[in-house]
Design an enzyme around this catalytic site. Structure first.
Site, PDB file in Angstrom:
ATOM      1  CD  GLU A   1      -2.717   1.083   2.612  1.00 29.08           C
ATOM      2  OE1 GLU A   1      -3.642   1.898   2.727  1.00 29.08           O
ATOM      3  OE2 GLU A   1      -2.495   0.177   3.456  1.00 29.08           O
TER       4      GLU A   1
ATOM      5  CE  LYS B   1      -7.343   1.482   3.060  1.00 27.94           C
ATOM      6  NZ  LYS B   1      -6.151   1.832   3.871  1.00 27.94           N
TER       7      LYS B   1
ATOM      8  CE1 TYR C   1      -8.122   0.851  13.488  1.00 24.38           C
ATOM      9  CE2 TYR C   1      -9.797   1.554  11.934  1.00 24.38           C
ATOM     10  CZ  TYR C   1      -8.822   0.659  12.321  1.00 24.38           C
ATOM     11  OH  TYR C   1      -8.529  -0.427  11.526  1.00 24.38           O
TER      12      TYR C   1
ATOM     13  CB  CYS D   1      -4.821  -1.989   3.972  1.00 26.43           C
ATOM     14  SG  CYS D   1      -4.141  -2.189   5.641  1.00 26.43           S
TER      15      CYS D   1
ATOM     16  N   GLY E   1      23.334   6.388  27.576  1.00 30.99           N
ATOM     17  CA  GLY E   1      23.757   6.605  28.951  1.00 30.99           C
ATOM     18  C   GLY E   1      23.512   5.331  29.738  1.00 30.99           C
ATOM     19  CG  LEU E   2      25.440   0.989  30.505  1.00 28.92           C
ATOM     20  CD1 LEU E   2      24.152   0.442  29.893  1.00 28.92           C
ATOM     21  CD2 LEU E   2      26.645   0.248  29.939  1.00 28.92           C
TER      22      LEU E   2
ATOM     23  N   GLY F   1      21.523  -0.026  35.475  1.00 26.82           N
ATOM     24  CA  GLY F   1      20.147  -0.467  35.686  1.00 26.82           C
ATOM     25  C   GLY F   1      19.608  -1.186  34.467  1.00 26.82           C
ATOM     26  CB  ILE F   2      16.807  -3.566  34.139  1.00 25.64           C
ATOM     27  CG1 ILE F   2      16.521  -4.691  33.130  1.00 25.64           C
ATOM     28  CG2 ILE F   2      15.551  -2.769  34.479  1.00 25.64           C
ATOM     29  CD1 ILE F   2      15.743  -5.839  33.710  1.00 25.64           C
ATOM     30  CG  ASP F   3      14.360   0.921  32.504  1.00 26.07           C
ATOM     31  OD1 ASP F   3      13.646  -0.027  32.142  1.00 26.07           O
ATOM     32  OD2 ASP F   3      14.111   1.620  33.498  1.00 26.07           O
ATOM     33  CB  SER F   4      20.580   2.318  30.638  1.00 26.20           C
ATOM     34  OG  SER F   4      21.168   1.735  31.781  1.00 26.20           O
TER      35      SER F   4
ATOM     36  CD  GLU G   1      11.564   4.625  33.967  1.00 26.33           C
ATOM     37  OE1 GLU G   1      12.295   4.095  34.814  1.00 26.33           O
ATOM     38  OE2 GLU G   1      11.975   5.020  32.846  1.00 26.33           O
TER      39      GLU G   1
END
EC number: 6.3.5.1
Length: 545
Positions: free
Chosen positions: A46, A113, A119, A151, A292-293, A296-299, A404
């Protein structure tokens, strides 16, 4: 009358706005489909010519004129094969989302189409019109009557039924359908239902690639006239699908066909996020990224995503320790970089932080430290990271997750600095799941176990943990899923078993932090309800419910 019709389905990425480049590629792919694959028909996704979604480019007359010239050029180059190409067609004061049938150097037919989605992430009615005279496209190739839909048309029974009434027994359906969790099963069930309703065979081609917050997964399929869905293309992979449609049996025989074993949700989400980062960088001219490390788990997860997307040699991690940074955090960051082969730099924020405290000291005299001083640390890190990206080039990836962003547990102009947010649509509990999954599927340890198992902390004050300010993440994410993803009311969430006081606290955080989300970097959508274009709440909002 031929016994079979060979169809080449071009599951590739066609960047938004790259009309000239897309036209050149389409012409080359048409020739490849004809000369290398021996195809009778080649189909493209498409709006392949313009890329999807072109958004307000469609309001520019010059852009539409460029598309018109390009489709005529593609048609002129099409010989010895039939090509079905999606593009935006301008007709006076209106624009249609169309797929044109090209053959023997000209545009033979154009399908407009019928069903325009308006939406979630879609707002096609802002740009396109439905042809008031209706639209039906049926043409013959080697005696086989072939129809075209686009589609959203397939999500309603009438367009396919009408096309079959017009004589089509095989229907080509180009798509631009972005990935979200659970969509494959929903789509396959729908395709099977439509085929059984009409007896038509369906070739369902989806585009692939990242476009800002949207990631298109491809995962194209063919469906025989009995409603059997045959997975034909790997998700998130650029590739050809070449099949022979056997007319007597209304089924497909593979020639070039990639069949994947069942893929887990975590694997698909990972591919989506990796592809999102990869294509956002490529399409915006970035060859490398900064992360930026923190330890922690996110970085840590963002670093692993970046390495999978671009390669370790294109990723630089930066530790930014402060007086509150645990030695374990520094050690875990170094361990991960060593494991992944990523360059690690260290810039202490203490001099910047001290300078800010000294500058603000006279104004803050007599006032107790609070979140202001915590945010100064985060903003010190943001300034340093942006300076590195600015000086040496590259894109800074921000590391916040959906939990977050939902409750504002992030510092605007601090840890929210960056141009792309890989975890923006991934709740914290899902971050842990993905980290564990990533470690299981590779011989190289992507994320140190110590990162996964330590209590989450922003390390902006002594002995701080996330749960000092937030409910446990399994509770928080449960409430957020009901409120954000499912739009449930306060009363419904309490009825689901959550304490009223906790619900009120969380819902208030979501409401008062809308302004932050409006300023957040884009990130890949992987859920049914992502922050961004499909969740448009006012910032100034008095409603409580």
């Amino acid at each position: 009358m031929s016994e079979f019709l060979r169809i080449a389905m071009a599951q590739f990425d066609f960047p938004v706005g790259a009309v000239a480049q897309n036209a050149e590629r389409i012409i080359a792919l048409i020739e490849q489909a004809r000369d290398e694959h021996g195809a009778d028909v080649v189909m493209f996704p498409e709006l392949a010519l313009s890329g999807y979604p072109p958004e307000d480019l469609l309001l520019r007359p010059g852009f539409l004129a460029h598309c018109q010239v390009a489709i005529e050029r593609i048609a002129a180059a099409t010989h010895g094969i039939v090509a079905v190409v999606g593009w935006p067609q301008s007709a006076g004061s209106v624009v249609y989302n169309v797929a044109s049938v090209l053959c023997d150097g000209q545009v033979e037919q154009t399908y407009r189409k019928r069903e325009l989605p308006n939406y979630a992430v879609f707002d096609e009615r802002r740009y396109f019109e439905v042809d008031p005279n209706g639209s039906r496209c049926v043409f013959k190739v080697k005696g086989v009557p072939v129809g075209v839909l686009i589609c959203e048309d397939l999500w309603f029974s009438e367009p396919l039924a009408d096309t079959v009434c017009g004589g089509a027994e095989l229907v080509l359906v180009p798509n631009a359908s972005p990935y979200e969790r659970g969509k494959h099963a929903q789509r396959d069930a729908l395709l099977a239902e439509r085929a059984r309703e009409t007896g038509a065979a369906i070739a369902y081609l989806n585009v692939v690639g990242g476009q800002d917050a949207l990631v298109f997964d491809g995962a194209s399929v063919v469906v025989d006239g009995h409603g059997r869905v045959h997975p034909a293309a790997a998700a998130f992979s650029d590739q050809w699908l070449v099949v022979d449609y056997m007319r007597s049996e209304r089924r497909f025989v593979p020639l070039q066909w990639v069949v994947e074993s069942e893929v887990s949700i975590n694997a698909l989400v990972w591919r989506a996020v990796v592809r999102g980062v990869q294509d956002y960088c490529r399409k915006n001219g970035f060859s490398k990224v900064w992360v930026g490390l923190s330890g922690g788990i996110d970085s840590a997860l963002v670093l692993a995503i970046a390495v999978d997307a671009l390669g370790a040699d294109q990723v630089t991690a930066v530790r930014l320790p402060s007086r509150y940074t645990a030695e374990l955090s520094n050690d875990l960051a170094a361990e991960q970089c060593h494991s992944l082969g990523v360059r690690l730099e260290t810039v202490a924020i203490e001099p910047v932080f001290e300078g800010l405290l000294a500058a603000l000291g006279p104004l803050f005299a007599g006032m107790a430290p609070d979140a202001t001083e915590e945010n100064l640390q985060s903003r010190s890190r943001g300034v340093i990271l942006m300076a590195l990206a600015n000086k040496f080039g590259g894109l800074l990836l921000t590391t916040g997750n959906k939990s977050e962003y939902a409750v504002g547990y992030a510092t605007i102009y601090g840890d929210m600095c960056g141009g792309y947010a890989p975890l923006k649509d991934i709740y914290k509990s899902q971050v842990f799941e993905l980290a564990q999954w990533r470690n299981r599927v590779s011989d190289v340890l992507a994320i140190p176990p110590g990162v996964i198992h330590r209590p989450p902390s922003a390390e902006l004050r002594a002995q701080q943990t996330d749960q000092d300010s937030l409910p446990p993440y399994e509770v928080l994410d449960g409430i957020l899923s009901l409120y954000v993803d499912q739009e449930q009311s306060r009363e419904d969430i309490i009825a689901a078993g959550y304490a009223a006081g906790v619900v009120d606290y969380v819902l208030n955080l979501v409401r008062i932090n809308e302004w932050k989300r409006h300023q957040a970097a884009p990130g890949p959508k992987v859920s049914q309800r992502a922050f961004g274009r499909e969740r448009r709440y006012p910032i100034s909002n008095a409603y409580r419910g």
